[in-house]
Write an enzyme that holds these catalytic residues in place. Structure first.
Site, PDB file in Angstrom:
ATOM      1  N   ASP A   1      -7.122   3.648  -8.433  1.00 42.49           N
ATOM      2  CA  ASP A   1      -8.014   4.244  -7.434  1.00 42.49           C
ATOM      3  C   ASP A   1      -9.263   3.354  -7.315  1.00 42.49           C
ATOM      4  O   ASP A   1      -9.836   2.939  -8.321  1.00 42.49           O
ATOM      5  CB  ASP A   1      -8.407   5.655  -7.882  1.00 42.49           C
ATOM      6  N   ILE A   2      -9.683   3.048  -6.085  1.00 42.93           N
ATOM      7  CA  ILE A   2     -10.851   2.162  -5.921  1.00 42.93           C
ATOM      8  C   ILE A   2     -12.174   2.867  -6.234  1.00 42.93           C
ATOM      9  O   ILE A   2     -13.190   2.211  -6.415  1.00 42.93           O
ATOM     10  CB  ILE A   2     -10.969   1.515  -4.509  1.00 42.93           C
TER      11      ILE A   2
ATOM     12  N   HIS B   1      -0.066  12.237  -2.923  1.00 47.49           N
ATOM     13  CA  HIS B   1      -0.342  11.385  -4.078  1.00 47.49           C
ATOM     14  C   HIS B   1      -0.810  12.247  -5.237  1.00 47.49           C
ATOM     15  O   HIS B   1      -1.387  13.318  -5.043  1.00 47.49           O
ATOM     16  CB  HIS B   1      -1.398  10.323  -3.745  1.00 47.49           C
ATOM     17  N   PHE B   2      -0.524  11.749  -6.431  1.00 46.12           N
ATOM     18  CA  PHE B   2      -0.987  12.396  -7.659  1.00 46.12           C
ATOM     19  C   PHE B   2      -2.028  11.502  -8.317  1.00 46.12           C
ATOM     20  O   PHE B   2      -1.820  10.297  -8.436  1.00 46.12           O
ATOM     21  CB  PHE B   2       0.183  12.631  -8.616  1.00 46.12           C
ATOM     22  N   HIS B   3      -3.119  12.118  -8.737  1.00 46.44           N
ATOM     23  CA  HIS B   3      -4.135  11.403  -9.512  1.00 46.44           C
ATOM     24  C   HIS B   3      -3.790  11.548 -10.994  1.00 46.44           C
ATOM     25  O   HIS B   3      -3.484  12.653 -11.454  1.00 46.44           O
ATOM     26  CB  HIS B   3      -5.515  12.046  -9.332  1.00 46.44           C
TER      27      HIS B   3
ATOM     28  N   GLN C   1      -8.514  17.122  -0.326  1.00 44.14           N
ATOM     29  CA  GLN C   1      -7.654  16.005   0.079  1.00 44.14           C
ATOM     30  C   GLN C   1      -8.369  15.155   1.125  1.00 44.14           C
ATOM     31  O   GLN C   1      -8.931  15.687   2.094  1.00 44.14           O
ATOM     32  CB  GLN C   1      -6.316  16.521   0.662  1.00 44.14           C
TER      33      GLN C   1
HETATM   34  P1  5GP Z   1      -7.698  12.628  -2.352  1.00 44.04           P
HETATM   35  O1  5GP Z   1      -9.168  12.733  -2.037  1.00 44.04           O
HETATM   36  O2  5GP Z   1      -6.866  12.686  -1.097  1.00 44.04           O
HETATM   37  O3  5GP Z   1      -7.230  13.585  -3.408  1.00 44.04           O
HETATM   38  O4  5GP Z   1      -7.491  11.200  -3.002  1.00 44.04           O
HETATM   39  C1  5GP Z   1      -7.604  10.022  -2.279  1.00 44.04           C
HETATM   40  C2  5GP Z   1      -8.028   8.957  -3.260  1.00 44.04           C
HETATM   41  O5  5GP Z   1      -7.746   7.702  -2.673  1.00 44.04           O
HETATM   42  C3  5GP Z   1      -9.521   8.977  -3.603  1.00 44.04           C
HETATM   43  O6  5GP Z   1      -9.682   9.174  -4.994  1.00 44.04           O
HETATM   44  C4  5GP Z   1     -10.024   7.616  -3.142  1.00 44.04           C
HETATM   45  O7  5GP Z   1     -10.943   7.048  -4.029  1.00 44.04           O
HETATM   46  C5  5GP Z   1      -8.758   6.803  -3.063  1.00 44.04           C
HETATM   47  N1  5GP Z   1      -8.753   5.769  -2.053  1.00 44.04           N
HETATM   48  C6  5GP Z   1      -9.214   5.867  -0.774  1.00 44.04           C
HETATM   49  N2  5GP Z   1      -9.008   4.696  -0.122  1.00 44.04           N
HETATM   50  C7  5GP Z   1      -8.414   3.857  -1.000  1.00 44.04           C
HETATM   51  C8  5GP Z   1      -7.964   2.508  -0.910  1.00 44.04           C
HETATM   52  O8  5GP Z   1      -8.072   1.822   0.102  1.00 44.04           O
HETATM   53  N3  5GP Z   1      -7.398   1.976  -2.033  1.00 44.04           N
HETATM   54  C9  5GP Z   1      -7.250   2.697  -3.186  1.00 44.04           C
HETATM   55  N4  5GP Z   1      -6.677   2.087  -4.230  1.00 44.04           N
HETATM   56  N5  5GP Z   1      -7.672   3.970  -3.309  1.00 44.04           N
HETATM   57  C10 5GP Z   1      -8.248   4.548  -2.224  1.00 44.04           C
END
Ligand code: 5GP
Length: 140
Positions: free
Chosen positions: A35-36, A104-106, A98
């Protein structure tokens, strides 16, 4: 508000190789990348190659295959990062947190005595991410 899958999302572009990522694992079912904006050192995402918006619409057989990978990668992350525990998280829709609408899973390593950063609040350098990815990859 639409809740259907839109393939025009950032993870589809990463899977296709059109955007860069720090990949730790890939097979026919999924990729796993750092995750970035990690909530802790070694925070990874496990992303299915087959498009689904989230847990609500994913095919159960695809989910079962994906979860085998989630566990395998979780073990590698926990051991390689020397973490004391590991948080598994998955959000469904904006109200649940989200932000990317491709399932996706963290996997978030937890370290005793260390607070995790807030979701999406800390950016880490490419060099740091590359080093962590190399380290985790050795166990996969
Ligand atoms: P969500 O918020 O949907 O649960 O998780 C999305 C995740 O994707 C976030 O933790 C965010 O930091 C990560 N993310 C967003 N854009 C990018 C990207 O371009 N590359 C990577 N590796 N992670 C990303």
């Amino acid at each position: 508000m639409s809740t259907s899958y839109d393939q025009n999302n950032i993870f589809t572009k990463i899977i296709a190789g059109d955007l860069p990522s720090h990949k730790i694992y890939e097979d026919d079912v999924c990729i796993s990348i750092l995750d970035i904006m990690p909530e802790s050192r070694g925070h990874v995402l496990v992303i299915p190659k087959k498009g689904a918006r989230n847990l609500i619409d994913v095919d159960p057989n695809d989910l079962a295959e994906l979860m085998k990978r989630v566990q395998k990668i979780a073990v590698a992350v926990k051991i390689s990062m020397n973490a004391d525990g590991l948080l598994l998280r998955q959000a469904n829709e904006e109200v649940a947190g989200q932000t990317v609408y491709h399932l996706h899973f963290h996997l978030i390593p937890c370290y005793a005595g260390k607070r995790r950063s807030r979701h999406g609040s800390v950016e880490v350098s490419n060099e740091d991410l590359a080093e962590i990815a190399d380290h985790i990859k050795k166990l996969l």
